[in-house]
Design an enzyme around this catalytic site. Sequence first.
Site, PDB file in Angstrom:
ATOM      1  N   SER A   1       0.827  -1.196   0.000  1.00  0.00           N
ATOM      2  CA  SER A   1       0.000   0.000   0.000  1.00  0.00           C
ATOM      3  C   SER A   1       0.868   1.256   0.000  1.00  0.00           C
ATOM      4  O   SER A   1       1.690   1.433  -0.899  1.00  0.00           O
ATOM      5  CB  SER A   1      -0.975  -0.049   1.186  1.00  0.00           C
ATOM      6  OG  SER A   1      -2.034   0.853   1.004  1.00  0.00           O
TER       7      SER A   1
ATOM      8  N   HIS B   1      -6.724  -6.324  -0.743  1.00  0.00           N
ATOM      9  CA  HIS B   1      -5.572  -5.499  -0.378  1.00  0.00           C
ATOM     10  C   HIS B   1      -4.765  -6.217   0.708  1.00  0.00           C
ATOM     11  O   HIS B   1      -4.789  -5.838   1.875  1.00  0.00           O
ATOM     12  CB  HIS B   1      -6.103  -4.149   0.129  1.00  0.00           C
ATOM     13  CG  HIS B   1      -5.087  -3.065   0.223  1.00  0.00           C
ATOM     14  ND1 HIS B   1      -4.426  -2.558  -0.869  1.00  0.00           N
ATOM     15  CD2 HIS B   1      -4.627  -2.366   1.291  1.00  0.00           C
ATOM     16  CE1 HIS B   1      -3.621  -1.587  -0.486  1.00  0.00           C
ATOM     17  NE2 HIS B   1      -3.711  -1.460   0.825  1.00  0.00           N
TER      18      HIS B   1
ATOM     19  N   ASP C   1      -8.600  -5.987  -5.353  1.00  0.00           N
ATOM     20  CA  ASP C   1      -8.203  -4.854  -4.516  1.00  0.00           C
ATOM     21  C   ASP C   1      -8.921  -3.608  -5.018  1.00  0.00           C
ATOM     22  O   ASP C   1      -8.527  -3.004  -6.012  1.00  0.00           O
ATOM     23  CB  ASP C   1      -6.683  -4.660  -4.584  1.00  0.00           C
ATOM     24  CG  ASP C   1      -6.178  -3.649  -3.564  1.00  0.00           C
ATOM     25  OD1 ASP C   1      -7.007  -2.892  -3.010  1.00  0.00           O
ATOM     26  OD2 ASP C   1      -4.956  -3.607  -3.322  1.00  0.00           O
TER      27      ASP C   1
END
Length: 761
Positions: free
Chosen positions: A347, A497, A467
């Site tokens: 991320s 994610h 995601d």
Amino acid sequence: MRYNQFSYIPTKPNEAFEELKGLGFPLNKKNSDKANLEAFLRHSFLNQTDTDYALSLLIVDAKTDALTFFKSNSDLTLENLQWIYLQLLGFVPFVDFKDPKAFLQDINFPVSYDNIFQSLHHLLACRGKSGNTLIDQLVADGLLHADNHYHFFNGKSLATFNTNQLIREVVYVEISLDTMSSGEHDLVKVNIIRPTTEHTIPTMMTASPYHQGINDPAADQKTYQMEGALAVKQPKHIQVDTKPFKEEVKHPSKLPISPATESFTHIDSYSLNDYFLSRGFANIYVSGVGTAGSTGFMTSGDYQQIQSFKAVIDWLNGKVTAFTSHKRDKQVKADWSNGLVATTGKSYLGTMSTGLATTGVEGLKVIIAEAAISTWYDYYRENGLVCSPGGYPGEDLDVLTELTYSRNLLAGDYIKNNDCYQALLNEQSKAIDRQSGDYNQYWHDRNYLTHVNNVKSRVVYTHGLQDWNVKPRHVYKVFNALPQTIKKHLFLHQGQHVYMHNWQSIDFRESMNALLSQELLGIDNHFQLEEVIWQDNTTEQTWQVLDAFGGNHQEQIGLGDSKKLIDNHYDKEAFDTYCKDFNVFKNDLFKGNNKTNQITINLPLKKNYLLNGQCKLHLRVKTSDKKAILSAQILDYGPKKRFKDTPTIKFLNSLDNGKNFAREALRELPFTKDHYRVISKGVLNLQNRTDLLTIEAIEPEQWFDIEFSLQPSIYQLSKGDNLRIILYTTDFEHTIRDNASYSITVDLSQSYLTIPTNQGN
């Protein structure tokens, strides 16, 4: 469990024999295969002196234990090897399997049996049921001592660095920026964990703005209401300038040199880093400017923030100065470092890896970027609309700034600097322009694709095709924009994610070990990793190799023969319900139960398609107003087995990242019966229908054509599958919730879907 092994480096019989001997296995080329197998087994019983008893607990067929077999005159058969190999890898006879041949075929076992030394060598490199390779399990059990020296097997570093004698230290790296106009260059705090060794060692660096703490209350207070009016924008063409990355000026320090004087006891670590720590790689965690222990403003995604991480790599290469403390009176040298770095993290952390790579910084050899943002506009906006990341309606870049500006968590720092911080935060809130949702210079300065030609490092990306936080378009864009001169690799999984290094079905850790041993330790192991590795959506625990992310052929499917209307407005009760919980909206939308305003198009497929890339909707539309949102989703609809998007635990704490070090759970995506799967989606401001930089007026009740690119994916569709397309206006998870009374009419007879595939698929 099913084997998908990408990390094993094919080895010739003589090389296999020498590596096995180097590990201490008492093998002899003059002995029979049976004698060598017995010697291998007895040496593997590292915690037992009575190896006869250990052998008696293994079986070589359904009726004979191994001790009896080795005392007999019976010849060694393929079936005997199969029974023994499975037991060494943790599979239990009569529980996990009864027929070893059939079971090995089911799990796609990669080991051959032509040569006993090659066979045992390959066996050692295989993961067991618990997720650890057999060689890693034996090293953890004491096959090799933790002597703080490098030892390798099959081109990979082994866990022979003592994690009970780690050095933990803090330094403060100076960067040539003053992001809060304090009159001094900013300092960046660096937490270092490294083994005690005489070797100069490489570094695993995680650039994480979260690691020094987060301010949830401030971020919650800053979060925006999504209810509001969609603006009617004036037609124009947006102009932006790409600014060259400025290389910082470096001045050698004349300050006295000192060891680090500050230490720490604990920091939240990334377990992939832990895995490499026990294998002779330093771990460093850096949060960058505007975080607790550092100075400066949280500039959130621009190249000032990137430079605060780049400076740390420069320090590891002796190019910039680090101090022992904020007094700046003594400098610290990274004399333990070989100057070579790999970055890790998911991320925001992976995003910083991409940004760093686009600076071309010397010493950055590899990035392992997971679920990484490639341009911040695409994270908080889409096609001229404010578009919140999945699951976080109302978040924006300034909300993220509030979350990660952890200097305000230190009271003394707060009272000295909060006024300046608030002024800079207000400037940021204006610059992001939530009113229009348009691209602008502020977003352009946070678009790493503009500098992607500078990338020199080897690149590894992982991304979930489910995601909807950092959507697949991020990796699709950056991966396909990378220079052709570099080596690049992409793992695409069926999850959301999430990390994937601790999954049972793929040897990601071991693949990264082979790659980093090659790139950061200089081991000429001849390791070759495929460019695109994709988790097959049709079969449990199966990974396929593809040539590219993006097909070279387009298949066209018509959408119908009528005109249909989408109303935007909901009655107050329905609108309030969907605003309160967007999951209720999604559930109604996907069911098509007439509660949501939508056009539902079902397309039974007449042949197989391997969808690879961005689906596009070519639509003829008209609207009743001068503004409109068009949203779309594509579903694989109908009952069948599909992946869940979140991995579940297979075995708790079975994965060992060293010698009983930083253990973690082994996970895998469940594969269960379900009613639908989202393949792709997207949202579009119809005033941005031509491109992102062009704002056009909408003439009410006038037909016009649009081409609408949805999120990319790779997805296997079969003949007879039902492809469901949903067209609607407001998306209560992602877009502004404007309950205005307007409608969109779609002429389905003049509309079609294009599916990207590979020619001949």
